[in-house]
Design a protein around this motif. Structure first.
Motif, PDB file in Angstrom:
ATOM      1  N   UNK A 194      17.686  39.400  -2.603  1.00  0.00           N
ATOM      2  CA  UNK A 194      17.258  38.135  -1.990  1.00  0.00           C
ATOM      3  C   UNK A 194      17.983  36.947  -2.612  1.00  0.00           C
ATOM      4  N   UNK A 195      18.067  36.942  -3.932  1.00  0.00           N
ATOM      5  CA  UNK A 195      18.745  35.834  -4.600  1.00  0.00           C
ATOM      6  C   UNK A 195      20.215  35.788  -4.208  1.00  0.00           C
ATOM      7  N   UNK A 196      20.860  36.968  -4.224  1.00  0.00           N
ATOM      8  CA  UNK A 196      22.272  37.010  -3.873  1.00  0.00           C
ATOM      9  C   UNK A 196      22.494  36.602  -2.427  1.00  0.00           C
ATOM     10  N   UNK A 197      21.626  37.059  -1.519  1.00  0.00           N
ATOM     11  CA  UNK A 197      21.774  36.710  -0.103  1.00  0.00           C
ATOM     12  C   UNK A 197      21.579  35.219   0.119  1.00  0.00           C
ATOM     13  N   UNK A 198      20.503  34.668  -0.453  1.00  0.00           N
ATOM     14  CA  UNK A 198      20.265  33.230  -0.303  1.00  0.00           C
ATOM     15  C   UNK A 198      21.391  32.419  -0.919  1.00  0.00           C
ATOM     16  N   UNK A 199      21.868  32.848  -2.076  1.00  0.00           N
ATOM     17  CA  UNK A 199      22.947  32.108  -2.731  1.00  0.00           C
ATOM     18  C   UNK A 199      24.210  32.133  -1.885  1.00  0.00           C
ATOM     19  N   UNK A 200      24.563  33.313  -1.384  1.00  0.00           N
ATOM     20  CA  UNK A 200      25.780  33.406  -0.584  1.00  0.00           C
ATOM     21  C   UNK A 200      25.640  32.672   0.736  1.00  0.00           C
ATOM     22  N   UNK A 201      24.445  32.749   1.338  1.00  0.00           N
ATOM     23  CA  UNK A 201      24.237  31.998   2.565  1.00  0.00           C
ATOM     24  C   UNK A 201      24.330  30.493   2.321  1.00  0.00           C
ATOM     25  N   UNK A 202      23.719  30.050   1.230  1.00  0.00           N
ATOM     26  CA  UNK A 202      23.784  28.624   0.908  1.00  0.00           C
ATOM     27  C   UNK A 202      25.213  28.183   0.632  1.00  0.00           C
ATOM     28  N   UNK A 203      25.920  28.983  -0.165  1.00  0.00           N
ATOM     29  CA  UNK A 203      27.313  28.644  -0.460  1.00  0.00           C
ATOM     30  C   UNK A 203      28.159  28.693   0.803  1.00  0.00           C
ATOM     31  N   UNK A 204      27.953  29.737   1.622  1.00  0.00           N
ATOM     32  CA  UNK A 204      28.716  29.838   2.859  1.00  0.00           C
ATOM     33  C   UNK A 204      28.430  28.687   3.797  1.00  0.00           C
ATOM     34  N   UNK A 205      27.134  28.309   3.913  1.00  0.00           N
ATOM     35  CA  UNK A 205      26.791  27.177   4.772  1.00  0.00           C
ATOM     36  C   UNK A 205      27.408  25.885   4.260  1.00  0.00           C
ATOM     37  N   UNK A 206      27.322  25.679   2.931  1.00  0.00           N
ATOM     38  CA  UNK A 206      27.899  24.452   2.369  1.00  0.00           C
ATOM     39  C   UNK A 206      29.411  24.405   2.572  1.00  0.00           C
ATOM     40  N   UNK A 207      30.056  25.543   2.331  1.00  0.00           N
ATOM     41  CA  UNK A 207      31.506  25.579   2.521  1.00  0.00           C
ATOM     42  C   UNK A 207      31.877  25.388   3.990  1.00  0.00           C
TER      43      UNK A 207
END
Length: 432
Positions: A26-39
């Motif tokens: 969950x942490x990895x998914x949320x982090x990657x989604x957040x980073x991907x969305x920001x990028x």
């Protein structure tokens, strides 16, 4: 031993490994989604700015190229120049409008695909207003260029961004899996080993099990402390077992001779009778009494009397089989349980061996020689009794018959001659 059922069924409980895996995923998914969305958002903003600037340059280029044609109102030249540049720059639409609002030239890209429609919708969202550039002549505004960019680049960028996020998610899943394996190796395996040792100690009383060493300092220290506690418990259990064993021995054995006492002999005789009633066979009870023991004790003292009892006990034990029971009933009286017994002659033969073993004198002082002597009464199951009390009483009566007639001999109980209670003086009426 059955383990107590937990408050909650095991099927409804989640393991530590599953909990950590879910948390990491969950942490990895949320982090990657957040980073991907920001990028992606930053990239869209950058792309919008770049596209706007590019359209500004294209609009100015069109204005400069078509300036002469606009001045002379050459619509054919305007249309050709506009279409050529629009196709080269992949524009969705372009037009040149005069100051009076007259349309001087127009280009619209052919749109017959879903991608073009989606791209145009995206461009309309990102760049809602068309890009405008004036057409100047001698410092005077004579027309303006209006452009809309092609959304194909935006669509391609979005698909590339989604693909990148999917790749990141896949890489993140692999990373989480590797992290879970490392957690299982470094954390869960020590916990599981410690749990197994705890269960073994709690339910199986296996205090000899030990927790293995761990790479993590805290788990290693916990295992060492737990092992030390198990060692203390093991030592305590060993001491307790030895004490219980010693107490049990004291409760069932004579402290002087080390032989079983009266209560132990009675229990063994009762158990042997139960076994024989099931399996068949026979047994014999020998009742032994030291001759002239009181006079020896009075003449030489209690120390010599005790030494005589110990010597008699050792000699008697040496003449019987390993599984036979020799007990001291109290005072100078002993009893022997011969089981199994195949015939009466075997009991008589063992009694004769015991009597013969007493011929060796007991040296107490250089000038004194005490020769032990035993009178032995024999009772055979089932001829002389069916219960432990009956057999002991019969053996006692047979022994008293020997003492009253021929000391130092053995005698097998006889109902006709030994059956009367009148043979016993008042102090020996009841053996048990």
């Amino acid at each position: 031993m059955n383990r107590p059922s937990p408050d909650k069924p095991a099927s409804h409980r989640i393991s530590l490994l599953a909990t950590l895996q879910q948390a990491h995923f969950r942490v990895a998914t949320l982090m990657m989604l957040a980073v991907g969305f920001a990028l992606s958002l930053a990239a869209l903003v950058a792309l919008r700015t770049a596209a706007d600037q590019n359209l500004q340059l294209v609009a100015r280029s069109i204005a400069y190229t078509t300036e002469a044609a606009v001045v002379f109102r050459d619509t054919i030249a305007i249309q050709e120049s506009l279409g050529l540049i629009a196709r080269q720059e992949s524009l969705a639409s372009a037009q040149i409008v005069g100051v009076q609002g007259i349309l001087l030239g127009r280009y619209i890209r052919p749109s017959d695909s879903l991608a073009d429609a989606v791209g145009d919708r995206i461009v309309a969202l990102l760049l809602p207003q068309p890009t405008v550039a004036p057409v100047m002549y001698q410092g005077r505004r004579i027309a303006e260029v209006r452009l809309r960019g092609d959304g194909a680049g935006f669509v391609g960028f979005i698909f590339m961004g989604l693909a990148g996020m999917l790749v990141c998610l896949a890489l993140g899943a692999v990373a989480v899996r590797q992290l879970s394996r490392r957690i299982q190796r470094d954390i869960l395996q020590p916990v599981q080993a410690l749990t197994a040792v705890t269960y073994a100690a709690r339910f199986d009383r296996a205090t000899s099990a030990r927790a293995p060493a761990s790479r993590i300092a805290e788990f290693h220290q916990l295992g060492e402390d737990f092992n030390a506690l198990l060692m203390e418990i093991e030592v305590y259990q060993t001491q307790l077992h030895q004490e219980n064993k010693s107490l049990s021995h004291l409760a069932n054995h004579d402290s002087l001779t080390g032989l079983p006492n009266r209560s132990y002999f009675r229990r063994r005789l009762t158990r042997a009778l139960q076994d024989i009633q099931t399996t068949g066979g026979g047994l014999a009870v020998l009742y032994l009494d030291n001759d002239h023991f009181k006079s020896i004790n009075d003449r030489y003292g209690h120390a010599v009397g005790d030494a005589l009892l110990v010597e008699v006990a050792d000699r008697v034990r040496a003449q019987v089989r390993e599984n036979d029971v020799v007990a001291r009933l109290g005072g100078d009286e002993f009893a022997i349980l011969l089981a199994p017994l195949h015939n009466v002659e075997d009991a008589a033969r063992i009694a004769d061996k015991i009597i013969s073993s007493m011929a060796e004198p007991l040296e107490t002082r250089p000038q004194d020689h005490i020769v032990p002597s035993l009178s032995i009464g024999i009772a055979i199951y089932p001829m002389h009794g069916q219960t432990a009390e009956q057999l002991l009483r019969a053996a006692d009566r047979a022994m008293y018959r020997v003492k009253s007639q021929h000391r130092g001999q053995r005698h097998i109980f006889n109902h006709q001659t030994d059956g009367s209670d009148s043979l016993h003086p008042p102090e020996k009426r009841e053996v048990l």
